[in-house]
Design an enzyme around this catalytic site. Sequence first.
Site, mmCIF file in Angstrom:
data_model
loop_
_atom_site.group_PDB
_atom_site.id
_atom_site.type_symbol
_atom_site.label_atom_id
_atom_site.label_comp_id
_atom_site.label_asym_id
_atom_site.label_seq_id
_atom_site.Cartn_x
_atom_site.Cartn_y
_atom_site.Cartn_z
ATOM 1 N N SER C 46 0.875 -1.174 0.000
ATOM 2 C CA SER C 46 0.000 0.000 0.000
ATOM 3 C C SER C 46 0.907 1.216 0.000
ATOM 4 O O SER C 46 1.762 1.364 0.873
ATOM 5 C CB SER C 46 -0.895 -0.029 1.228
ATOM 6 O OG SER C 46 -1.861 0.997 1.134
ATOM 7 N N GLU C 47 0.749 2.108 -0.983
ATOM 8 C CA GLU C 47 1.776 3.120 -1.226
ATOM 9 C C GLU C 47 1.908 4.168 -0.135
ATOM 10 O O GLU C 47 2.860 4.944 -0.141
ATOM 11 C CB GLU C 47 1.589 3.779 -2.607
ATOM 12 C CG GLU C 47 0.318 4.570 -2.783
ATOM 13 C CD GLU C 47 -0.763 3.763 -3.478
ATOM 14 O OE1 GLU C 47 -0.785 2.525 -3.304
ATOM 15 O OE2 GLU C 47 -1.589 4.373 -4.179
ATOM 16 N N ASN C 48 0.983 4.179 0.823
ATOM 17 C CA ASN C 48 1.148 5.106 1.937
ATOM 18 C C ASN C 48 2.143 4.601 2.983
ATOM 19 O O ASN C 48 2.390 5.287 3.974
ATOM 20 C CB ASN C 48 -0.197 5.421 2.601
ATOM 21 C CG ASN C 48 -0.920 4.188 3.085
ATOM 22 O OD1 ASN C 48 -0.972 3.186 2.377
ATOM 23 N ND2 ASN C 48 -1.460 4.235 4.275
ATOM 24 N N SER C 88 8.418 4.022 0.192
ATOM 25 C CA SER C 88 7.372 3.283 -0.499
ATOM 26 C C SER C 88 7.505 3.444 -2.013
ATOM 27 O O SER C 88 7.383 2.479 -2.778
ATOM 28 C CB SER C 88 6.005 3.787 -0.041
ATOM 29 O OG SER C 88 4.983 3.043 -0.649
#
Lengths: 232, 232, 218, 218
Positions: C46-48, C88
Amino acid sequence: MQGFNKVVLSYDEALDGLTNNMTIMVGGFGLCGIPEGLIGKIKCMGVRELTCISNNAGVDGFGLGILLEEQQIKKMIASYVGENSLFEKQLLSGELAVELTPQGTLAEKMRAGGAGIPAFFTPSGYGTPIAKGKETREYNGKMHVLEEALTADFSLVKAWKADTMGNLVFRKTAMNFNPMAATAGRITVVEVEEIVRAGELDPNHIHTPGIYVNRVIKGSFEKRIEKLTVTK
Amino acid sequence: MQGFNKVVLSYDEALDGLTNNMTIMVGGFGLCGIPEGLIGKIKCMGVRELTCISNNAGVDGFGLGILLEEQQIKKMIASYVGENSLFEKQLLSGELAVELTPQGTLAEKMRAGGAGIPAFFTPSGYGTPIAKGKETREYNGKMHVLEEALTADFSLVKAWKADTMGNLVFRKTAMNFNPMAATAGRITVVEVEEIVRAGELDPNHIHTPGIYVNRVIKGSFEKRIEKLTVTK
Amino acid sequence: MALTREQLAQRVAQELCDGYYVNLGIGIPTLVANHVPEGMEVMLQSENGLLGMGEFPTEENIDPDLINAGKQTVTAVTGASYFSSADSFTMIRGGHVDLTVLGAFEVDQNGSIASWMIPGKLVKGMGGAMDLVASAKNIVVTMTHANKKGESKLLRKCTLPLTGAACIKKIVSDLAYIEIHDRKFHLIERAPGVSVDEIVLKTEGELIVPENVPEMVF
Amino acid sequence: MALTREQLAQRVAQELCDGYYVNLGIGIPTLVANHVPEGMEVMLQSENGLLGMGEFPTEENIDPDLINAGKQTVTAVTGASYFSSADSFTMIRGGHVDLTVLGAFEVDQNGSIASWMIPGKLVKGMGGAMDLVASAKNIVVTMTHANKKGESKLLRKCTLPLTGAACIKKIVSDLAYIEIHDRKFHLIERAPGVSVDEIVLKTEGELIVPENVPEMVF
């Protein structure tokens, strides 16, 4: 199915696919935090004509020095190579090429390689021989040099602990160049002091997530000290 | 002598020096990991014409949304601003300027700002409206866009724990943009859930070393959830 | 019959391999997590700032400090790790994610994708989509083949502002599985009960149709 | 009398301020740590990945995983942190270090410095010196005013390959404290018992000498 189990049980497996003429990136600062067993294995394998990216080149008889002894390295990309007399001899005789790179630029080039950033501007080295032939540009009233990223066929990393999924934790200043090396290898092999079960490392404090790691092997380490200094 | 004690006891002290027309960089992703008390204080202070660098712009009535309400922000640099109807209104009316930036580029621009890298090439956004007017270049057979670093007069950061020397630890995905923001502010102010004595945080697992931090204040947090989703 | 949302996710899930690190976009892509084949392990990024995203939490496990890129409360699986947004996108931009699944408004026969902006409507921002499409080695776009007016979303040339240029190679639509190479769409599979004629009709871009187009197998 | 190594370190230490983050190079700069004024706190940064470097360890505390940039075994103080080389040079290149002290072969009146390479002799490499001089807000160079043959090391123009161009503003030599601006050396203080004439004689570059040159006070 193997899933995310990155653990290999032999150095043969750990370095499977490493061949002549490849580029290797090796973590460590001086003799601190170097993948001792993996370097030893490369010596045994006898692969040659390697390009080696590492901050230092070891010392005579230890670390990357043992690959110099066997003349397995054709080119060294490093920031400081002053502790190695064999290195000097090979350099002067032309057997060995060397590309000196400022230490911060080297660290950033490795990070960039792993991060999909092909090039960046840095102030380091402007106006020095390092900037020769490189594009320069002014930002904020200061001149900068355009530097390109580094990647490798194999990255050889030393970590303190790994879990079976390849999540890594480094210890003290043995971290140094290892986290960037881990990101910049097509195949990243990590030699560790201890392998723990997945879930044992705190997810909030993993230095290198397993996504960067292909193989993990438990090594044993001499941890030779380069300059022992004590308070009397 | 104050030495390395970064702790301040009031929000007045925490934001001392923040004035109209300054650029602020604010950590957080959505409403997760935002410096709630510092944002509230900016509202009270009434400073205006701020340029705000933050991945999101909060929601109506919470996070950076409360500064939009008071029309204190003249320009927003963000990757996603879709949760805020006030934002929409101000944007369409021309009260608010917005510079949309791909999320990864935004994170890298903030990191670069803190790291003395004035510009870098990234593949993100090539061939899109984002690349308009920007230099492009091919590396490894792929086109890239030259992007410049971001810095700020004040960086407003939310961390989980700080020690008195400003060493920070973040918690889970509340880390997000906070570590980069911490490095890129001329003055970096951190609002935390807990302040501990120096030495209590493991030196091997400090996310942001105190060198980047000027002021630490203990806040209290509502931690509003934007999209509550549960497994039944 | 056009595929349902769950069937779309199911077909996309056939692109998974054991040991894959996967980034799933918002919407139908998120559903792919429910269709990971038995005995196969994948890790969701998840890119966060989370690698190893788990299911939504139970009421007792809700943690406002643990959300996904869609800002939903989630959990983390065993072996997960948290990191900054810069780290990320080091993963994403550096090509370390094995598979990226996302939606789109339009894809064209050059592999360009438009997914973030409809001029005249409000611009919400691209979030991480531009980084994802610019860098992923392996992207699957999943979307309806045509819009609600019946107009094709597989075009000669995207009409909307691009998210990325010449980066998409695979599309799972509700009518077909299509690959893109040589600046053409290539029909590989059709949804069960959907005719090749219908797919041809609803594909504006150049579509190569082989003699035999098998139905998807679920 | 020319300053001793310890006196050089002592004079450099007068440039410290409470709360400074400081990077000390190898050699004389390292000795500065022994002369931090009473009641003042500074944190030492070591570019191999340590903020908060302490003294050398006792025999019992030797740890091969804890070294400084000179590869010596060291300790860490309370509040220290460890980080990668990339993060370390984020601090350095980003201008977060308050004071950098390093040695040099030559400095010229433009503030350029040569400290890493003597052609004809073996090249050991620049290590972190190029990053340090290119980025530090505040650099003090400490060195002997002349070499062993009596030749000035404060030149009109450096003769050796540069470490950095136009970056040095302060020099503490064994004879004087000198500042560089307007492309000239400016004599600010002289070592106790050293005459202005001797300093002038041993400075090849353009040297501005004010009417009154106070002696250093220790």
